[in-house]
Design a protein around this motif. Structure first.
Motif: not given
Length: 792
Positions: A170-187
């Protein structure tokens, strides 16, 4: 491999001409102390590539790989005696920038060409590498095949048997220059979102377990013994077309999110009660720090619209010169961030000169800048389609078409030459008497482009008596450029097809007891027992039904059509021939008799055998059939008289073709009572019967009427009964002219008053004659007695 003095190596030669190096392992005791337990407490690791049992080179998607089968046990050791933890077998990738095999790279040149428009630069190749290790146990060998659109790496193992691994990543794309990360609010949710500036993408990741090559859960792969890993979800990742490393790129989604290029932070918004959905808010700023306005750096926690107080800049792009015309599908544009985007027409090469002018929101205009956009020509891989082929056992050298639509590439590459890569890779090598060979031959041209089209042919000979299937893998090459840095690719992806050698139907057998048959015309049905002999459906193992038929009928001489020769024809399974030739047919003919079984002719089998024989039908003299009256009645005449009967013969049939012009004449061939006729009965050319009767003659005469040809031959006669009926003719006599008597003289007798009395013709001489007298008188009482004639 091992450096121990007890280790050794050997080289074996494949039937396809390639060689494979096999490394024989040292005894277990010499390496048993080298292993150590990993941090997870359950994985034994071995330094280096120890215990290599075989090395297999293969090619996939334009890259070269080396699969190393590894085992630290003797190959001859039983499964129960070798309990040492085995190293995982390695798969290495060839690094073109170093000229060596190493760990797998993050992206292949083909994928880089597809995603970024050019191969990965050498300087970037080694940035990301990852080891690929396969849990194959006591591995013996690897084999790489491509079939049904899948790339499979097959492993052979003493402990694990045979495993098939899909060689796809699988080709993983789109993470170049990652600026912020957030998880779903639902635990309970396992989804994580990442926003990146470099790729201007919103990436979706999801927690999930990882599994090894045998399907077992991988522990310790993400930081802890039982941690789950974050899995990339390509269908939920949003990205925009962007400029990366100075090259135009095109994303697989095609969605445009220009503001994501300045993404700085993520947060969850409030719940929308109407839709039941929660908004994910992205804080964005100007993606470059060249401007002094637009919220750079971002305000901590500031989510909302903050219009810039400075001027905005737009760009005007014009194509000054384009070679050739129609260079662009989508004309070049420059966005507010300075990103250049365009789309070039397919298969178009050349240089376009582009002029760019910047204008600010206050009306200021910059000087024009020019840039040359050059699209270089690359060699495209040849294309073709394969199909499985079916051959037959015992058919000798067979030639079958396995590939169609062979083309060297686009139309402008039509002059390139094609060839199959060698050596040919195929299975079941020991079952071929003559190894498969592939070749290329012309197959017309493409009606749309006029480009030549070729087809692939495989030639082989299977061994006798064995049915099998062989998987053949082929690679097509052209003779175009091979500069891989430019993106040239003159080699197709491998494609596989099956050669299936099937058991085939054997040819049935028979013989003819005679080479020819001679008969006369018009003999009716003929019967020849034992005409066909030694009838066999094809061997003891083939209990099949057989039938005889005429497959061809040819006229050698004569005028009669061959397809109408027989009114009936049959050869029984016992070989008895019965036939009947059509009426009046004659000539020389060749008949091809075919014996056919019901085994069919699939896969090159033969279900029929044909043997010719000759038939001579000798001609005989023919006469037409006709109809004539069976009885003619007429009365006798008193004088000689001729009676004529037109069309005494009717319904005259036609002569055969070979006698159609033969002259014929009706004749009376016999007469049973010629004395009834003054002249013998005759028939004129127009079939008129003439009868000349003898006067006063009566009786019956049987005449025979027949046709006679110019040779004097007479056809079958037909009888006509002529019946002359007798007629009673009147008697004749003479009288005295006058009789005189004296008044009062009493009875008067006049002798010879009636003379020459004749009862009739001679046949009525025995008839008696009597007279009747009638008189008229002016004196009624003249006679006392009426006059009478006496017997004398």
């Amino acid at each position: 491999s091992h450096s121990s003095s007890s280790s050794s190596s050997s080289s074996t030669r494949r039937r396809d001409g390639t060689s494979r190096r096999r490394l024989l392992q040292a005894p277990e005791r010499e390496i048993s102390g080298v292993c150590h337990l990993g941090d997870d407490g359950q994985t034994w690791s071995l330094p280096g590539l120890r215990g290599v049992t075989s090395m297999t080179h293969f090619r996939s998607k334009g890259e070269d790989y080396l699969a190393l089968a590894q085992s630290v046990c003797r190959r001859s050791a039983p499964r129960g005696e070798c309990t040492i933890v085995q190293p995982r077998s390695a798969v290495l990738q060839y690094h073109r920038h170093t000229g060596q095999f190493g760990e797998l790279l993050a992206i292949t040149s083909q994928d880089s060409q597809r995603f970024y428009g050019a191969p990965v630069p050498d300087s970037e190749l080694a940035i990301h590498q990852a080891a690929l290790r396969i849990n194959a146990g006591r591995a013996v060998d690897f084999e790489f095949v491509e079939a049904q659109g899948m790339s499979l790496l097959l492993s052979s193992s003493i402990s694990h048997g045979c495993s098939a691994l899909e060689f796809d990543f699988e080709v993983v794309a789109g993470l170049g220059g990652a600026a912020a990360v957030i998880a779903e609010p639902d635990p309970a949710s396992s989804t994580v979102y990442v926003v990146s500036q470099g790729d201007a993408s919103l990436v979706t990741l999801q927690q999930s377990l990882r599994f090894d090559s045998l399907g077992y859960v991988l522990g310790g792969g993400c930081g802890g013994l039982n941690d789950t890993c974050l899995e990339f979800l390509p269908r939920s990742t949003l990205s925009q077309a962007a400029i990366s490393t100075g090259r135009a790129t095109q994303t697989s989604t095609g969605w445009g999110f220009s503001l994501l290029g300045g993404a700085a932070a993520l947060r969850w918004g409030s719940m929308d009660e109407a839709s039941g959905k929660r908004h994910l808010e992205v804080q964005t700023v100007m993606p470059r720090n060249e401007l002094v306005c637009g919220g750079v750096p971002p305000v901590e926690g500031a989510f909302g619209l903050f219009p810039a107080s400075c001027q905005t800049v737009s760009f005007t792009v014009s194509v000054a010169q384009s070679v050739p015309s129609g260079f662009f599908v989508t004309e070049p544009t420059v966005d507010a961030g300075g990103g250049l985007s365009f789309e070039v027409s397919p298969l178009t090469v050349g240089t376009a000169e582009v002029s760019v002018t910047a204008t600010d929101s206050a009306g200021g205009e910059s000087r024009s800048g020019k840039v040359a956009i050059t699209v270089i020509n690359v060699n495209h891989p040849p294309t073709f389609s394969v199909n499985d082929v079916d051959g037959g056992v015992g058919l000798g050298l067979q030639e079958l078409v396995f590939a169609t639509g062979l083309k060297p590439g686009p139309v402008h590459e039509g002059m390139q030459e094609l060839s199959w890569a060698s050596p040919l890779n195929y299975t079941q090598q020991l079952l071929f008497e003559s190894a498969p060979e592939v070749s290329i031959r012309p197959a017309g041209s493409d009606p749309a482009t006029g480009q030549p089209v070729y087809e692939g042919v495989v030639t082989f000979q299977a061994k006798e008596g064995v049915a099998f299937a062989s998987l053949v893998t082929v690679v097509l090459r052209d003779n175009g450029p091979r500069d891989r840095l430019r993106g040239d690719n003159g080699v197709s992806d491998p494609q596989s097809f099956f050669i299936t050698v099937q058991a085939v139907n054997k040819v049935p057998q028979f013989q003819l007891s005679v080479e020819g048959i001679v008969i006369n015309e018009g003999l009716g049905e003929q019967r020849i027992p034992g005409f066909a002999t030694n009838i066999d459906s094809g061997g003891d193992a083939e209990a099949q039904n057989v039938t005889f038929t005429i497959s061809s009928l040819t006229r050698l001489s004569g005028l009669f059509p061959a397809d109408q020769l027989f009114t009936s024809f049959n050869v029984t399974v016992d070989g008895e021939l019965t036939f009947e030739v059509a009426e009046s047919f004659n000539g020389d003919f060749v008949i091809e008799l075919t014996l056919r079984d019901d085994g069919g002719s699939d896969f090159g089998g033969t279900d029929s055998l044909t043997i010719p024989f000759y038939l001579n039908v000798s001609a005989v003299n023919s006469f037409p059939n006709f109809t004539s009256p069976t009885v003619i009645e007429l009365s006798e005449t008193m004088v000689e008289e001729v009676f004529e009967y037109p069309r005494i013969a009717t319904n005259i049939s036609a002569l055969p073709l070979d006698e159609a012009s033969k002259p014929l004449q009706f004749v009376i061939t016999s007469n049973s009572a010629p004395e009834l006729f003054v002249q013998q009965p005759s028939v004129s050319p127009d079939a008129t019967l003439s009868l000349s009767l003898v006067p006063y003659a009566s009786g019956q005469a049987t005449l025979t009427l027949a046709l006679r040809d110019d040779t004097g031959a007479v056809g079958i006669p037909t009888a006509i009964l002529v019946s002359v009926l007798p007629v009673n003719n009147p008697p004749t006599f003479r009288l005295s002219k006058q009789v005189a008597a004296v008044e009062g003289s009493g009875r008067t007798s006049v002798h010879d008053f009636v003379r020459d009395i004749v009862a009739g013709p001679p046949d009525e001489a025995s008839q008696g004659v009597s007279f009747r007298v009638t008189f008229t008188s002016l004196t009624p009482s003249l006679f006392l007695e009426p006059p009478s004639i006496g017997p004398n």
